[in-house]
Design an enzyme around this catalytic site. Structure first.
Site, PDB file in Angstrom:
ATOM      1  N   TYR A 112     -17.120  21.483 -82.552  1.00  0.00           N
ATOM      2  CA  TYR A 112     -17.810  22.249 -83.700  1.00  0.00           C
ATOM      3  C   TYR A 112     -17.175  22.100 -84.720  1.00  0.00           C
ATOM      4  O   TYR A 112     -17.934  22.096 -85.710  1.00  0.00           O
ATOM      5  CB  TYR A 112     -17.902  23.542 -82.963  1.00  0.00           C
ATOM      6  CG  TYR A 112     -18.576  24.741 -83.943  1.00  0.00           C
ATOM      7  CD1 TYR A 112     -19.951  24.754 -83.943  1.00  0.00           C
ATOM      8  CD2 TYR A 112     -17.786  25.479 -84.328  1.00  0.00           C
ATOM      9  CE1 TYR A 112     -20.470  25.791 -84.888  1.00  0.00           C
ATOM     10  CE2 TYR A 112     -18.183  26.543 -85.246  1.00  0.00           C
ATOM     11  CZ  TYR A 112     -19.493  26.702 -85.512  1.00  0.00           C
ATOM     12  OH  TYR A 112     -19.844  27.684 -86.420  1.00  0.00           O
ATOM     13  N   PHE A 157     -29.564  34.776 -86.252  1.00  0.00           N
ATOM     14  CA  PHE A 157     -28.859  36.032 -86.691  1.00  0.00           C
ATOM     15  C   PHE A 157     -28.558  36.075 -88.176  1.00  0.00           C
ATOM     16  O   PHE A 157     -29.254  37.042 -88.957  1.00  0.00           O
ATOM     17  CB  PHE A 157     -27.688  36.076 -85.716  1.00  0.00           C
ATOM     18  CG  PHE A 157     -26.522  37.222 -86.117  1.00  0.00           C
ATOM     19  CD1 PHE A 157     -26.828  38.453 -86.542  1.00  0.00           C
ATOM     20  CD2 PHE A 157     -25.346  36.553 -86.143  1.00  0.00           C
ATOM     21  CE1 PHE A 157     -25.764  39.102 -87.073  1.00  0.00           C
ATOM     22  CE2 PHE A 157     -24.254  37.327 -86.545  1.00  0.00           C
ATOM     23  CZ  PHE A 157     -24.578  38.711 -86.927  1.00  0.00           C
TER      24      PHE A 157
HETATM   25  P1  NAD Z   1     -28.184  31.468 -84.594  1.00  0.00           P
HETATM   26  O1  NAD Z   1     -27.921  30.612 -83.203  1.00  0.00           O
HETATM   27  O2  NAD Z   1     -28.656  32.986 -84.725  1.00  0.00           O
HETATM   28  O3  NAD Z   1     -28.691  30.890 -85.533  1.00  0.00           O
HETATM   29  C1  NAD Z   1     -29.084  29.528 -85.777  1.00  0.00           C
HETATM   30  C2  NAD Z   1     -30.518  29.304 -86.089  1.00  0.00           C
HETATM   31  O4  NAD Z   1     -30.725  27.872 -86.181  1.00  0.00           O
HETATM   32  C3  NAD Z   1     -31.216  29.803 -84.896  1.00  0.00           C
HETATM   33  O5  NAD Z   1     -32.374  30.585 -85.279  1.00  0.00           O
HETATM   34  C4  NAD Z   1     -31.904  28.586 -84.120  1.00  0.00           C
HETATM   35  O6  NAD Z   1     -33.070  28.590 -83.718  1.00  0.00           O
HETATM   36  C5  NAD Z   1     -31.913  27.679 -85.325  1.00  0.00           C
HETATM   37  N1  NAD Z   1     -31.905  26.241 -85.067  1.00  0.00           N
HETATM   38  C6  NAD Z   1     -30.756  25.687 -84.226  1.00  0.00           C
HETATM   39  N2  NAD Z   1     -30.868  24.445 -84.062  1.00  0.00           N
HETATM   40  C7  NAD Z   1     -31.950  23.896 -84.665  1.00  0.00           C
HETATM   41  C8  NAD Z   1     -32.528  22.707 -85.104  1.00  0.00           C
HETATM   42  N3  NAD Z   1     -32.246  21.697 -84.253  1.00  0.00           N
HETATM   43  N4  NAD Z   1     -33.730  22.874 -85.977  1.00  0.00           N
HETATM   44  C9  NAD Z   1     -34.045  23.869 -86.441  1.00  0.00           C
HETATM   45  N5  NAD Z   1     -33.581  25.142 -86.064  1.00  0.00           N
HETATM   46  C10 NAD Z   1     -32.508  25.125 -85.445  1.00  0.00           C
HETATM   47  O7  NAD Z   1     -26.358  31.593 -84.925  1.00  0.00           O
HETATM   48  P2  NAD Z   1     -25.841  32.311 -86.333  1.00  0.00           P
HETATM   49  O8  NAD Z   1     -24.742  33.064 -85.715  1.00  0.00           O
HETATM   50  O9  NAD Z   1     -26.807  33.196 -87.060  1.00  0.00           O
HETATM   51  O10 NAD Z   1     -25.135  31.113 -87.022  1.00  0.00           O
HETATM   52  C11 NAD Z   1     -25.839  30.595 -88.367  1.00  0.00           C
HETATM   53  C12 NAD Z   1     -25.024  29.615 -89.073  1.00  0.00           C
HETATM   54  O11 NAD Z   1     -23.772  30.261 -89.323  1.00  0.00           O
HETATM   55  C13 NAD Z   1     -24.330  28.634 -88.148  1.00  0.00           C
HETATM   56  O12 NAD Z   1     -24.555  27.123 -88.760  1.00  0.00           O
HETATM   57  C14 NAD Z   1     -23.086  28.685 -87.594  1.00  0.00           C
HETATM   58  O13 NAD Z   1     -22.548  27.485 -87.209  1.00  0.00           O
HETATM   59  C15 NAD Z   1     -22.763  29.369 -88.784  1.00  0.00           C
HETATM   60  N6  NAD Z   1     -21.455  30.375 -88.223  1.00  0.00           N
HETATM   61  C16 NAD Z   1     -21.621  31.495 -87.684  1.00  0.00           C
HETATM   62  C17 NAD Z   1     -20.624  32.240 -87.439  1.00  0.00           C
HETATM   63  C18 NAD Z   1     -20.791  33.600 -86.498  1.00  0.00           C
HETATM   64  O14 NAD Z   1     -19.719  34.053 -86.258  1.00  0.00           O
HETATM   65  N7  NAD Z   1     -21.890  34.014 -85.925  1.00  0.00           N
HETATM   66  C19 NAD Z   1     -19.351  31.935 -87.971  1.00  0.00           C
HETATM   67  C20 NAD Z   1     -19.139  30.758 -88.725  1.00  0.00           C
HETATM   68  C21 NAD Z   1     -20.230  30.130 -89.004  1.00  0.00           C
END
Ligand code: NAD
Length: 306
Positions: free
Chosen positions: A142, A12
């Protein structure tokens, strides 16, 4: 033009960052195991490697391809999963990050931008909105893992000279968010409304979050790229919005007749959350540009078009 490797670039938030990097003319490689990401989210101009961040092939790719910058978004991103399985969370979020950092230290990487959390790092006792100077007291594995990686980044800075920038995101929402999971209330409600189903609000719906549009989050990564200093920065709006308000706005935007229905409150759920972004404004020149109304309307339009 810089050579940049982004992990989680098919996800995302990562895919929006990748779009901006490509548009700015950088040379970009995406590493993503597609566990939650989608191949079609990665723009054609970026190279794609379907690797796991925990694996040796990711380590070797970093040495062979030689990025100057790593932007690290790949993660297990569910707080609930981390509570149920702290070992799984630590393997993905701590050991996976260390695998990349070890390669970064051996290669030519000079900057490491890390997708950290503001929502899950400060804990229930912190003032609202929280500042970076408030002591982090994460309540979940987390949040603990994200804080641990921030500490490791200081080690790699001191020991190997890699400049770390941790971006502590608030609650991010927008197009391409996954509505199937338990995180991301905007995506969940939007999908339900558009499918003619009834979204359920956990508890009274007066719990607040700092909803920040994904385009603003992606722009913070671009600004961090051109900034020379190390640091941890809140990336949020400083505004609290309750879940009931989100429900009512999305109901209106989707034209749904479904009035609010409340279920049981989630045990241990944080009551209030928001982030002060003064530091990001002063140092990175970042501030949110997309209002909640505008962001929600863009999100609904994108979900309709899928
Ligand atoms: P998301 O799940 O859409 O994105 C994570 C991506 O990482 C996915 O494309 C997944 O396929 C890939 N992935 C997961 N494990 C993997 C691995 N072991 N090896 C390779 N690829 C892997 O989630 P997001 O919401 O886009 O989150 C992205 C980052 O932002 C994350 O680190 C999350 O902790 C951080 N974050 C998100 C939010 C939020 O509100 N969505 C808030 C704070 C922090």
């Amino acid at each position: 033009m810089q050579r940049i490797l982004i992990t989680g670039g098919a996800g995302f938030i990562g895919s929006h960052v990748t779009d901006l990097l490509v548009a700015a003319g950088h040379e970009v490689a995406v590493v993503d195991n597609l566990s939650t990401g989608k191949r079609e989210f990665v723009p054609a101009a970026a190279q794609f490697f379907p690797y796991d961040i925990k694996d040796q092939n990711t380590h070797e790719l970093i040495l062979d391809w030689g990025p100057q910058v790593i932007i690290h978004h790949a993660a297990q991103m569910s707080v609930q999963v981390s509570v149920g399985d702290p070992l799984l969370d630590a393997r993905e979020n701590i050991l996976g990050s260390l695998n990349i950092l070890q390669a970064a230290a051996r290669g030519q990487v000079r900057k490491f931008i890390f997708a950290s959390t503001g929502g899950a790092i400060y804990g229930d006792e912190a003032p609202v909105p929280a500042r970076e100077t408030d002591p982090p007291r994460p309540e979940s594995p987390y949040g603990i893992a994200k804080l641990a990686v921030e500490h490791y980044l200081h080690f790699y800075h001191r020991e190997h000279g890699i400049i770390p920038v941790s971006l502590r995101y608030a609650n991010v929402y927008g197009p391409r968010q996954n509505g199937l999971g338990e995180a991301g209330v905007v995506a969940i409600f939007t999908e339900k409304f558009l499918a003619g189903e009834q979204p359920v609000i956990n508890g009274d719906g007066l719990q607040t979050r700092d909803f920040t549009y994904v385009g603003d989050i992606a722009r913070a990564n671009l600004l961090a790229l051109s900034h020379p200093e190390a640091g941890s920065f809140n990336v949020g709006t400083g505004r609290e919005t309750d879940i009931l308000t989100i429900y009512l706005q999305l109901q209106k935007l989707t034209g749904s007749p479904q009035g609010p229905v409340h279920g049981p409150a989630k045990p241990g759920e944080q009551r209030r959350s928001s982030l002060n972004y003064e530091l990001a404004r002063e140092v990175l020149g970042w501030q949110p540009q997309v209002s909640l109304e505008e962001g929600l309307s863009q999100t609904v339009a994108a979900f309709r078009g899928r």
